[in-house]
Design a protein around this motif. Sequence first.
Motif, mmCIF file in Angstrom:
data_model
loop_
_atom_site.group_PDB
_atom_site.id
_atom_site.type_symbol
_atom_site.label_atom_id
_atom_site.label_comp_id
_atom_site.label_asym_id
_atom_site.label_seq_id
_atom_site.Cartn_x
_atom_site.Cartn_y
_atom_site.Cartn_z
ATOM 1 N N ARG A 191 0.869 -1.188 0.000
ATOM 2 C CA ARG A 191 0.000 0.000 0.000
ATOM 3 C C ARG A 191 0.903 1.236 0.000
ATOM 4 N N GLU A 192 1.652 1.363 -1.077
ATOM 5 C CA GLU A 192 2.752 2.318 -1.109
ATOM 6 C C GLU A 192 2.281 3.764 -1.149
ATOM 7 N N GLY A 193 1.168 4.038 -1.792
ATOM 8 C CA GLY A 193 0.675 5.408 -1.855
ATOM 9 C C GLY A 193 0.394 5.969 -0.471
ATOM 10 N N GLU A 194 -0.220 5.169 0.390
ATOM 11 C CA GLU A 194 -0.509 5.600 1.757
ATOM 12 C C GLU A 194 0.788 5.815 2.539
ATOM 13 N N ALA A 195 1.769 4.944 2.302
ATOM 14 C CA ALA A 195 3.055 5.085 2.986
ATOM 15 C C ALA A 195 3.749 6.386 2.578
ATOM 16 N N ARG A 196 3.686 6.703 1.302
ATOM 17 C CA ARG A 196 4.308 7.943 0.828
ATOM 18 C C ARG A 196 3.654 9.168 1.463
ATOM 19 N N GLU A 197 2.336 9.141 1.605
ATOM 20 C CA GLU A 197 1.634 10.270 2.225
ATOM 21 C C GLU A 197 2.079 10.466 3.679
ATOM 22 N N LEU A 198 2.235 9.386 4.410
ATOM 23 C CA LEU A 198 2.683 9.487 5.800
ATOM 24 C C LEU A 198 4.088 10.072 5.883
ATOM 25 N N LEU A 199 4.992 9.575 5.051
ATOM 26 C CA LEU A 199 6.362 10.085 5.067
ATOM 27 C C LEU A 199 6.401 11.557 4.675
ATOM 28 N N GLN A 200 5.566 11.932 3.710
ATOM 29 C CA GLN A 200 5.514 13.328 3.292
ATOM 30 C C GLN A 200 5.072 14.216 4.450
ATOM 31 N N SER A 201 4.071 13.772 5.200
ATOM 32 C CA SER A 201 3.567 14.583 6.313
ATOM 33 C C SER A 201 4.621 14.760 7.393
ATOM 34 N N LEU A 202 5.403 13.726 7.644
ATOM 35 C CA LEU A 202 6.470 13.834 8.641
ATOM 36 C C LEU A 202 7.579 14.754 8.164
ATOM 37 N N ARG A 203 8.021 14.581 6.942
ATOM 38 C CA ARG A 203 9.135 15.370 6.410
ATOM 39 C C ARG A 203 8.781 16.855 6.338
ATOM 40 N N GLU A 204 7.523 17.178 6.051
ATOM 41 C CA GLU A 204 7.129 18.581 5.978
ATOM 42 C C GLU A 204 7.202 19.274 7.339
ATOM 43 N N LYS A 205 7.135 18.517 8.430
ATOM 44 C CA LYS A 205 7.254 19.085 9.770
ATOM 45 C C LYS A 205 8.709 19.149 10.245
ATOM 46 N N ARG A 206 9.621 18.575 9.478
ATOM 47 C CA ARG A 206 11.018 18.477 9.909
ATOM 48 C C ARG A 206 11.999 19.216 9.008
ATOM 49 N N ILE A 207 11.691 19.344 7.725
ATOM 50 C CA ILE A 207 12.641 19.891 6.759
ATOM 51 C C ILE A 207 12.131 21.237 6.280
ATOM 52 N N ALA A 208 12.972 22.266 6.392
ATOM 53 C CA ALA A 208 12.523 23.647 6.187
ATOM 54 C C ALA A 208 12.332 23.998 4.720
ATOM 55 N N SER A 209 13.206 23.526 3.851
ATOM 56 C CA SER A 209 13.120 23.945 2.456
ATOM 57 C C SER A 209 13.437 22.769 1.543
ATOM 58 N N ASP A 210 12.952 22.854 0.309
ATOM 59 C CA ASP A 210 13.216 21.818 -0.688
ATOM 60 C C ASP A 210 12.887 20.428 -0.160
ATOM 61 N N VAL A 211 11.750 20.332 0.534
ATOM 62 C CA VAL A 211 11.389 19.037 1.097
ATOM 63 C C VAL A 211 11.065 18.026 0.013
ATOM 64 N N GLY A 212 10.646 18.519 -1.164
ATOM 65 C CA GLY A 212 10.366 17.636 -2.274
ATOM 66 C C GLY A 212 9.136 16.785 -2.045
ATOM 67 N N THR A 213 8.927 15.852 -2.925
ATOM 68 C CA THR A 213 7.791 14.944 -2.845
ATOM 69 C C THR A 213 8.308 13.514 -2.807
ATOM 70 N N VAL A 214 7.755 12.730 -1.926
ATOM 71 C CA VAL A 214 8.153 11.327 -1.830
ATOM 72 C C VAL A 214 7.586 10.573 -3.017
ATOM 73 N N THR A 215 8.468 10.018 -3.837
ATOM 74 C CA THR A 215 8.043 9.300 -5.043
ATOM 75 C C THR A 215 8.590 7.872 -5.095
ATOM 76 N N GLU A 216 9.399 7.493 -4.123
ATOM 77 C CA GLU A 216 10.041 6.179 -4.153
ATOM 78 C C GLU A 216 9.009 5.050 -4.094
ATOM 79 N N SER A 217 9.440 3.892 -4.534
ATOM 80 C CA SER A 217 8.599 2.704 -4.455
ATOM 81 C C SER A 217 9.484 1.495 -4.180
ATOM 82 N N GLY A 218 8.840 0.404 -3.775
ATOM 83 C CA GLY A 218 9.561 -0.842 -3.574
ATOM 84 C C GLY A 218 10.686 -0.734 -2.570
ATOM 85 N N LYS A 219 11.828 -1.282 -2.925
ATOM 86 C CA LYS A 219 12.992 -1.315 -2.044
ATOM 87 C C LYS A 219 13.434 0.083 -1.645
ATOM 88 N N GLU A 220 13.375 1.021 -2.601
ATOM 89 C CA GLU A 220 13.801 2.391 -2.309
ATOM 90 C C GLU A 220 12.861 3.058 -1.305
#
Length: 387
Positions: A264-293
């Motif tokens: 259920r990788e899409g849901e996992a990416r959303e969670l990681l994105q929400s965490l990173r946006e609270k921790r990284i000030a700039s150029d946080v980017g978008t989580v696009t990885e899948s599988g092993k990455e």
Amino acid sequence: IGVANAVLDEVEKFSDELETDVERVKGQAYFLRGFYYFYLVNLYAQPYNSFTASEDLGVPLKDFSYIDDRKWRRATVQQVYDQIVSDLQYAVHYLSGKEMKSYYWASANAARSMLSRVYCYIGKWEQAVAVCDTVMNGGYALFDAVANALQTGTSKQAALLFSGTPEMIFTMGCNARNLVFYFPQEGFRVSDDLLDLYEDGDYRKSLSFYNYAGYYRPYTPYVQTGTPPNFTEIGADPYASDVFALRLPEVLLNKAEALVMLDREGEARELLQSLREKRIASDVGTVTESGKELMELVRNERRKELVFQGHRWFDLRRYAVNAKYPFTKEIRHNAYAKAITGTLIYEGYYLLPPYPDNKWVLPIPDFELEENQGELLPNERDESVLY
């Protein structure tokens, strides 16, 4: 474990007490016994492997308080984890609906948080997602490190670990960092391997470490150099443990890991994105990885977020036996001696080969082996040598 057993054996005798108080005590005892057995089996036994857990030697199981002079044997890893899960489920049952006075009393969500960690260790991914969802709907919130840094300037170093943050679920115990990284100990520092994981603008680096004489050390609640964090300014309570703390980010990362394992990788990416946006000030980017990455990203975020909170050693062991995304690494530690002049002299290095090298488990103490006269089997383990 002995004290928890005694409490559970005796608490039923207090029939004149309010039922809610008795249940609160029972819930706390089950919660603590489950946690202590979790630590014990991860220190002295192999990591949980679904193919071998019913045969791998765990630790002795004792769920009663009276003295028994039997010669103890080691239960299997499966039996120990079954006990841990049962204890934490009982804790949820008895603590549900009970209001706790502070973070230092385990709540039902504390038990669920610990249970989510255990489910990840034993590969119960659907169950992990379910308990994480309940905790995440419990009124907690991620601490906004980015906004806090912008508002408080130098006080951004108020560590994420401290219990005044809205993400703290439970905390107790001591701070091991005060012992390992105490100021005069010149030889201890944060590894470059860890520091290199932090991206530009990731406030977790400055929230967790300070630069001392050109290398980094972790902040501790009691030992600082320079200007310490201003806890009052952000309303934080500094008395939180790095030995036993349960926080919302771990629950979020437990769920993200389980979602990746369930594809259920899409849901996992959303969670990681929400965490990173609270921790990284700039150029946080978008989580696009899948599988092993994507799993690698989950593990790296876990390493950065839960740094020096007692997870890494256990995580590396369980990653090695992950059926879908196994990961192993060797660990090299340089050794130094301090000269009379105060300078450090390189002496060599210790090398921990990748799991399943037998040094990934602690030896059973000799006095326990002797006391149990051959019934308690040892961990075969090679001694570490200086190269």
